[in-house]
Write a protein that holds these residues in place. Structure first.
Motif, PDB file in Angstrom:
ATOM      1  N   VAL A 251       0.834  -1.207   0.000  1.00  0.00           N
ATOM      2  CA  VAL A 251       0.000   0.000   0.000  1.00  0.00           C
ATOM      3  C   VAL A 251       0.866   1.255   0.000  1.00  0.00           C
ATOM      4  O   VAL A 251       0.642   2.194  -0.784  1.00  0.00           O
ATOM      5  CB  VAL A 251      -0.946  -0.002   1.218  1.00  0.00           C
ATOM      6  CG1 VAL A 251      -1.661   1.353   1.341  1.00  0.00           C
ATOM      7  CG2 VAL A 251      -1.965  -1.126   1.102  1.00  0.00           C
ATOM      8  N   HIS A 252       1.862   1.272   0.886  1.00  0.00           N
ATOM      9  CA  HIS A 252       2.670   2.491   1.004  1.00  0.00           C
ATOM     10  C   HIS A 252       3.526   2.729  -0.249  1.00  0.00           C
ATOM     11  O   HIS A 252       3.644   3.869  -0.716  1.00  0.00           O
ATOM     12  CB  HIS A 252       3.556   2.416   2.236  1.00  0.00           C
ATOM     13  CG  HIS A 252       4.311   3.685   2.490  1.00  0.00           C
ATOM     14  ND1 HIS A 252       3.690   4.900   2.661  1.00  0.00           N
ATOM     15  CD2 HIS A 252       5.652   3.938   2.575  1.00  0.00           C
ATOM     16  CE1 HIS A 252       4.591   5.841   2.855  1.00  0.00           C
ATOM     17  NE2 HIS A 252       5.794   5.285   2.804  1.00  0.00           N
ATOM     18  N   LEU A 253       4.088   1.664  -0.794  1.00  0.00           N
ATOM     19  CA  LEU A 253       4.887   1.826  -2.017  1.00  0.00           C
ATOM     20  C   LEU A 253       4.005   2.252  -3.190  1.00  0.00           C
ATOM     21  O   LEU A 253       4.412   3.070  -4.021  1.00  0.00           O
ATOM     22  CB  LEU A 253       5.614   0.527  -2.343  1.00  0.00           C
ATOM     23  CG  LEU A 253       6.751   0.144  -1.380  1.00  0.00           C
ATOM     24  CD1 LEU A 253       7.344  -1.208  -1.749  1.00  0.00           C
ATOM     25  CD2 LEU A 253       7.836   1.212  -1.372  1.00  0.00           C
ATOM     26  N   SER A 254       2.800   1.700  -3.245  1.00  0.00           N
ATOM     27  CA  SER A 254       1.884   2.109  -4.314  1.00  0.00           C
ATOM     28  C   SER A 254       1.541   3.587  -4.193  1.00  0.00           C
ATOM     29  O   SER A 254       1.525   4.327  -5.191  1.00  0.00           O
ATOM     30  CB  SER A 254       0.609   1.265  -4.272  1.00  0.00           C
ATOM     31  OG  SER A 254       0.888  -0.092  -4.553  1.00  0.00           O
ATOM     32  N   ALA A 255       1.257   4.041  -2.967  1.00  0.00           N
ATOM     33  CA  ALA A 255       0.944   5.454  -2.760  1.00  0.00           C
ATOM     34  C   ALA A 255       2.123   6.339  -3.149  1.00  0.00           C
ATOM     35  O   ALA A 255       1.948   7.417  -3.740  1.00  0.00           O
ATOM     36  CB  ALA A 255       0.560   5.690  -1.300  1.00  0.00           C
ATOM     37  N   SER A 256       3.339   5.863  -2.812  1.00  0.00           N
ATOM     38  CA  SER A 256       4.525   6.650  -3.152  1.00  0.00           C
ATOM     39  C   SER A 256       4.738   6.722  -4.657  1.00  0.00           C
ATOM     40  O   SER A 256       4.986   7.796  -5.226  1.00  0.00           O
ATOM     41  CB  SER A 256       5.759   6.031  -2.479  1.00  0.00           C
ATOM     42  OG  SER A 256       5.654   6.075  -1.068  1.00  0.00           O
ATOM     43  N   VAL A 257       4.631   5.596  -5.348  1.00  0.00           N
ATOM     44  CA  VAL A 257       4.875   5.548  -6.790  1.00  0.00           C
ATOM     45  C   VAL A 257       3.818   6.356  -7.533  1.00  0.00           C
ATOM     46  O   VAL A 257       4.136   7.114  -8.465  1.00  0.00           O
ATOM     47  CB  VAL A 257       4.899   4.085  -7.279  1.00  0.00           C
ATOM     48  CG1 VAL A 257       4.915   4.031  -8.803  1.00  0.00           C
ATOM     49  CG2 VAL A 257       6.114   3.357  -6.707  1.00  0.00           C
ATOM     50  N   VAL A 258       2.553   6.206  -7.141  1.00  0.00           N
ATOM     51  CA  VAL A 258       1.483   6.936  -7.818  1.00  0.00           C
ATOM     52  C   VAL A 258       1.705   8.447  -7.701  1.00  0.00           C
ATOM     53  O   VAL A 258       1.377   9.216  -8.619  1.00  0.00           O
ATOM     54  CB  VAL A 258       0.116   6.525  -7.235  1.00  0.00           C
ATOM     55  CG1 VAL A 258      -0.970   7.490  -7.683  1.00  0.00           C
ATOM     56  CG2 VAL A 258      -0.223   5.108  -7.680  1.00  0.00           C
ATOM     57  N   ARG A 259       2.315   8.890  -6.604  1.00  0.00           N
ATOM     58  CA  ARG A 259       2.563  10.313  -6.404  1.00  0.00           C
ATOM     59  C   ARG A 259       3.930  10.748  -6.936  1.00  0.00           C
ATOM     60  O   ARG A 259       4.397  11.840  -6.641  1.00  0.00           O
ATOM     61  CB  ARG A 259       2.449  10.656  -4.933  1.00  0.00           C
ATOM     62  CG  ARG A 259       1.035  10.411  -4.410  1.00  0.00           C
ATOM     63  CD  ARG A 259       0.743  11.195  -3.184  1.00  0.00           C
ATOM     64  NE  ARG A 259      -0.642  10.998  -2.747  1.00  0.00           N
ATOM     65  CZ  ARG A 259      -1.315  11.859  -1.998  1.00  0.00           C
ATOM     66  NH1 ARG A 259      -0.739  12.995  -1.633  1.00  0.00           N
ATOM     67  NH2 ARG A 259      -2.548  11.611  -1.619  1.00  0.00           N
ATOM     68  N   GLY A 260       4.570   9.855  -7.693  1.00  0.00           N
ATOM     69  CA  GLY A 260       5.775  10.248  -8.386  1.00  0.00           C
ATOM     70  C   GLY A 260       7.077  10.015  -7.652  1.00  0.00           C
ATOM     71  O   GLY A 260       8.133  10.478  -8.096  1.00  0.00           O
ATOM     72  N   ARG A 261       7.054   9.262  -6.543  1.00  0.00           N
ATOM     73  CA  ARG A 261       8.280   9.009  -5.790  1.00  0.00           C
ATOM     74  C   ARG A 261       8.800   7.613  -6.096  1.00  0.00           C
ATOM     75  O   ARG A 261       8.047   6.679  -6.359  1.00  0.00           O
ATOM     76  CB  ARG A 261       8.032   9.158  -4.287  1.00  0.00           C
ATOM     77  CG  ARG A 261       7.530  10.551  -3.908  1.00  0.00           C
ATOM     78  CD  ARG A 261       7.491  10.737  -2.394  1.00  0.00           C
ATOM     79  NE  ARG A 261       8.834  10.723  -1.845  1.00  0.00           N
ATOM     80  CZ  ARG A 261       9.247   9.880  -0.897  1.00  0.00           C
ATOM     81  NH1 ARG A 261       8.421   8.970  -0.428  1.00  0.00           N
ATOM     82  NH2 ARG A 261      10.480   9.941  -0.439  1.00  0.00           N
ATOM     83  N   ASP A 262      10.126   7.469  -6.019  1.00  0.00           N
ATOM     84  CA  ASP A 262      10.755   6.177  -6.268  1.00  0.00           C
ATOM     85  C   ASP A 262      10.598   5.292  -5.020  1.00  0.00           C
ATOM     86  O   ASP A 262      10.746   5.776  -3.887  1.00  0.00           O
ATOM     87  CB  ASP A 262      12.242   6.366  -6.578  1.00  0.00           C
ATOM     88  CG  ASP A 262      12.862   5.085  -7.098  1.00  0.00           C
ATOM     89  OD1 ASP A 262      12.847   4.882  -8.331  1.00  0.00           O
ATOM     90  OD2 ASP A 262      13.337   4.284  -6.270  1.00  0.00           O
TER      91      ASP A 262
END
Length: 910
Positions: A251-262
């Motif tokens: 969940v957290h990685l998905s939220a980060s990637v969707v918002r443009g973070r690696d």
């Protein structure tokens, strides 16, 4: 000017007090927690022996006792339970037992006695439960500030649910350690991810020599892995907690990637933590197989897959960037990969897939879970009882926790990076809730996420209302003061209840004021008798052999080869561990659920020969049987338990007929009429008849059959009886009673007071050797019933009697016997003489020679002894009264098989 330093000192003192005002509150709550959990410890010590209030605590005592003798080793395999195979220890013999053993060694200056070991284990859950407040406070403070931490501790201190029960003295299972380590593990993982978000460690920065960015993330990741691994070492099935961690990362990685973070920084820290967990779980490896219930390759393999999966998330993000694809494909790709991996495992390794699936269903399958059978703590919470169950344990706190989830989710949506802990906390709550609803015992897990999320909700209210800015009571104002009072009442009010004296008190204090050992207090004397008055294991019929050592070191095996003279004891499974430790005998069935089908079939068999075959394995056999009143008297749940594990025609309804009162709208349950199958079951023939034959009597139970509507609209047939009607009828003869039953259509000969409908034959190879001094007292359809709570029987070859009587005569052998408590009874057995007058019978009770064949000779010190010799009576058809009577002694040596010569009897007219 001279006053300024004083003002500064006063100001700094006030500031110090404001900053540390929570410390005395936390100390007071911690003291209350420890006090409520230890206040009744003296009730668990009886005659110098420490007793416990849970079944598994007795096996932890066994494991701790072994580890004290062989520190730091734990018992790898135990032949002292699950006769005749022995059993692997599974989720026992973990670092929990090693830690308690170490504490006992310290307390006992390197050589603790049994009482010291018992006391250390007794207090272990209370100490661990109190220590759980520390990570709970730190987690609450980390996610929502000091207020949230204090509220979390307060909720844990006040809840009267599973957390209280499992952390009170006496409940010396590993559950308290589970909660402490799981909470610590989640705290460590959250801190590790937070460190990753703050310091952004990546492989490129490592190569560039920016080692400072790695220091804190690396340390917290390693600590997180150690904490997770330690939790799994305490409870190997806890590897399913890896799903919470995997879900959190996803969940957290998905939220980060969707918002443009690696995702690399978080995946790197999570991967290091997972690999650390692999290393820790490998240190406790006890099996090279894939066993979720033991520390095997299953646990390190699961965490290794988690590390591989985290590495894969970085690769997936790189692929999306390289191909300029939408970042929304990231969560889609993760989901697809997980589903594909599960499908591949199901095709390639269906057995392992089924094993994992069944484990997951048992933990949080809820509607897929079929229930825990006779183990009440593993039953699921009914859908219509969920609200009442949660309200009873948490009051309004559970609703505040749900509000805390909303606050958490909204905050995370706005800023995932600064609230990286949010998915972990929410998924933890969901995991604990589903686990609790699936198996009610997991309520002790749910307490901490409820407490922390309640703290989150209260902290939000405090911030939004401006209470956080208050520096002195005068700053509160009337409205805010009223709000504080209402908030405190909402948290504390549901946990207030009436005490035994009628006054009000906190429910957690009221509950623990009455704690004490459970049924083991009544079993203790019977097991002590068994230990002292039966041959030691390994010495049955052979006292010259060395006794079987009580704490052997044995390599794991599927079928242990017991030495000659070793034997099993049949008892219901829930007393198995107590039988091992208090009785120092080997049970056939135990709380691990080993042997429960064997024990169930034995107790429900209607044939003595078939029952004996159930507990005979070539030269290995059960020699004693322990029967509790609740197994043979159908007024409590234990009576029905064996029916779930044995093939009984008609199930429980084939044994009992429930009867209801016809008066009143709810048809109040009145009791049971026992069917013939009940009386013919071996458990009843042993406990109620002591192996004697029992004939029907001219007594009839009479009821009326009515069709009654249910709430669902269906109709059910029930046996009912009016409050003023004659339920039990007595007749002059058995023939008259049977004629009434035939004409009435809703009546039965017997069914109460131990009266069967048909004759129940005598047992030939089982005899009562001890009856407990403790008594049971229960209400039945025909009045109150009282008797010994526990009875011990011995399986014996029996004395062979061969004799002569008038042709075709019925020969009855009877003897009056008495236990030490003086509740005398008569054993009867009959045989039919042939046309030549010959008859034969096997008698299980002796009348003489008791002191010649006791424990010193490898047999039993029988406490149930004959008051006189056997009386043999011969009766012939068509003749009133006996035609001949003889008195004969049956020596103990003939009954136990030391002397196999038959006893010759002549019961013929002189």
């Amino acid at each position: 000017m001279s006053r300024l330093p004083g003002r500064r000192r006063a100001g700094s003192a006030a500031e110090w007090l404001r900053r540390n005002a929570h410390v005395p509150v936390l100390l007071a709550l911690s003291g209350y927690v420890l006090w409520t959990r230890t206040r009744g410890w003296q009730r668990f010590v009886r005659d110098g022996r420490v007793l416990y209030s849970s079944n598994d605590a007795w096996y932890h005592y066994r494991q701790v006792s072994y580890t004290v003798r062989h520190f730091p080793e734990t018992m790898p395999f135990d032949p002292w339970t699950a006769f005749p195979t022995g059993v692997g220890v599974g989720q026992f013999g973990t670092i929990y037992d090693q830690t308690v053993a170490l504490a006992a060694l310290v307390a006992g200056a390197g050589s603790p006695d049994a009482t010291t070991v018992g006391l250390v284990l007794l207090f272990a859950p209370a100490v661990l439960g109190t220590l759980t407040l520390v990570p709970a406070y730190l987690l609450g403070r980390h996610v929502a500030g000091r207020t949230a931490g204090v509220v979390a501790v307060a909720v844990l201190a006040l809840t009267p649910g599973g957390f209280l029960q499992r952390t009170t003295v006496g409940f010396a299972d590993h559950h308290a350690a589970e909660v402490l380590l799981q909470t610590t593990a989640l705290l460590a993982v959250v801190l590790a991810v937070d460190a990753a978000e703050r310091h952004d460690p990546t492989v490129a920065r490592l190569r560039a020599g920016e080692f400072e960015t790695f220091r804190r993330p690396l340390v917290t990741a390693l600590l997180a892995g150690v904490a997770v691994g330690a939790y799994v070492l305490v409870w190997p099935p806890g590897v399913v907690f890896g799903l919470v961690l995997g879900g959190y990362y996803a969940v957290h990685l998905s939220a980060s990637v969707v918002r443009g973070r690696d995702p690399e920084h978080v995946a790197l820290v999570g991967g290091i933590a997972a690999l650390a967990a692999v290393a820790v779980t490998l240190t406790g490896l006890s099996s090279a197989g894939l066993e979720p219930v033991a520390v095997s390759l299953f646990q390190p393999a699961a965490f290794a897959l988690l590390a591989v999966g985290l590495a894969g998330t970085v690769g997936l993000a790189r692929v999306l960037d390289a191909r300029a694809l939408s970042r929304w494909y990231f969560p889609v790709g993760l989901t697809g990969t997980a589903v594909t991996a599960a499908a591949v495992v199901r095709l390639v390794a269906p057995a392992q897939f089924a094993l994992v699936r069944s484990s997951l269903v048992r933990v949080f399958g809820y509607t897929l879970y079929e229930g825990g059978g006779s183990v009440s703590e593993t039953r699921r919470v009914a859908v219509d009882a969920i609200g009442a169950f949660l309200g009873q344990s948490y009051g309004l706190a559970v609703w505040m926790a749900l509000a805390g989830i909303v606050v958490t989710a909204v905050g995370y949506y706005r800023d995932p990076r600064s609230r990286s802990w949010a998915p972990a906390l929410v998924l933890w709550f969901v995991y604990a809730l589903l686990s609790t609803l699936t198996q009610v015992r997991f309520d002790y897990y749910l307490a901490v996420p409820v407490a922390v999320l309640t703290g989150v909700a209260v902290a939000w209210v405090v911030r939004r209302s401006g209470l956080g800015a208050v520096r002195a009571p005068s700053d509160l104002g009337l409205v805010r003061a009223a709000g504080v009072v209402l908030l405190v009442m909402a948290l504390v009010g549901p946990f207030v209840s009436a005490g035994p004296g009628g006054g009000l008190g906190l429910e957690s204090a009221v509950v623990t004021a009455q704690t004490g050992p459970d049924e083991v207090a009544d079993r203790q004397a019977s097991f002590a008798w068994l230990r002292a008055n039966t041959p030691q294991e390994g010495q049955y019929a052979a006292p010259e052999r060395a006794p079987f050592p009580p704490y052997p070191t044995v390599s794991p095996t599927d079928d242990y080869d017991y030495p000659p003279g070793t034997y099993g004891v049949v008892a219901w499974w829930d007393s198995g561990h107590q039988l091992t430790e208090l009785g120092r005998r080997i049970p056939v069935a135990n709380p691990f659920q080993d042997g429960r089908e064997t024990a169930a079939a034995f107790f429900l068999e209607r044939s003595e020969a078939a029952a004996t075959d159930r507990v005979t394995w070539d030269d290995e056999r059960a020699r004693y049987v322990v029967v509790e009143w609740s197994l043979a008297v159908p007024t409590v749940a234990r009576y029905a338990s064996p029916v779930q594990f044995a093939n009984v025609t008609g199930g429980l309804a084939g044994l009992l007929r429930p009867v209801y009162l016809s008066s009143g709208p709810n048809r109040e349950f009145a009791g049971y009429v026992k069917r013939q199958a009940h009386y013919e079951s071996l458990r009843v023939r042993l406990f109620r008849y002591h192996g004697s034959a029992r004939a029907p009597r001219p007594v009839v139970t009479d009821w009326a059959d009515e069709s009654i509507p249910t709430r669902s609209g269906r109709r059910v047939d029930r046996a009912v009886v009016g409050a003023g009607e004659a339920f039990v009828r007595r007749f002059e003869s058995l023939a008259a009673a049977r004629e009434y039953v035939r004409a009435d259509g809703s009546a039965q000969v017997g069914g109460v007071d131990g009266i069967p409908s048909e004759r129940v034959p005598a047992l030939e190879h089982y005899r009562l050797v001890h009856a407990s001094a403790s008594r049971y007292d229960t209400e039945t359809l025909s009045g109150r019933e009282r008797g010994a709570r526990m009875k011990t029987f011995e399986r014996v070859p029996g004395a062979t009697v061969r004799g002569r009587a008038p042709p075709n005569a019925t020969v009855t052998a009877s003897v009056r016997l008495s236990p030490p408590d003086g509740a005398a009874f008569t054993y009867r057995q009959r045989a039919r003489a042939g046309p030549d007058g010959a008859f034969e019978m096997t008698l299980p009770y002796s009348t003489s020679g008791y002191d010649e064949w006791g424990v010193d000779e490898g047999y039993t010190n029988v406490s149930v002894r004959a008051l006189a010799p056997y009386t043999f009576t011969a009766r012939q058809p068509g003749r009133d009264g006996p035609v001949a009577t003889r008195s004969v002694h049956v020596p103990e040596g003939r009954v136990v098989g030391a002397d196999e010569r038959p006893i010759n009897v002549s019961v013929a007219p002189e």
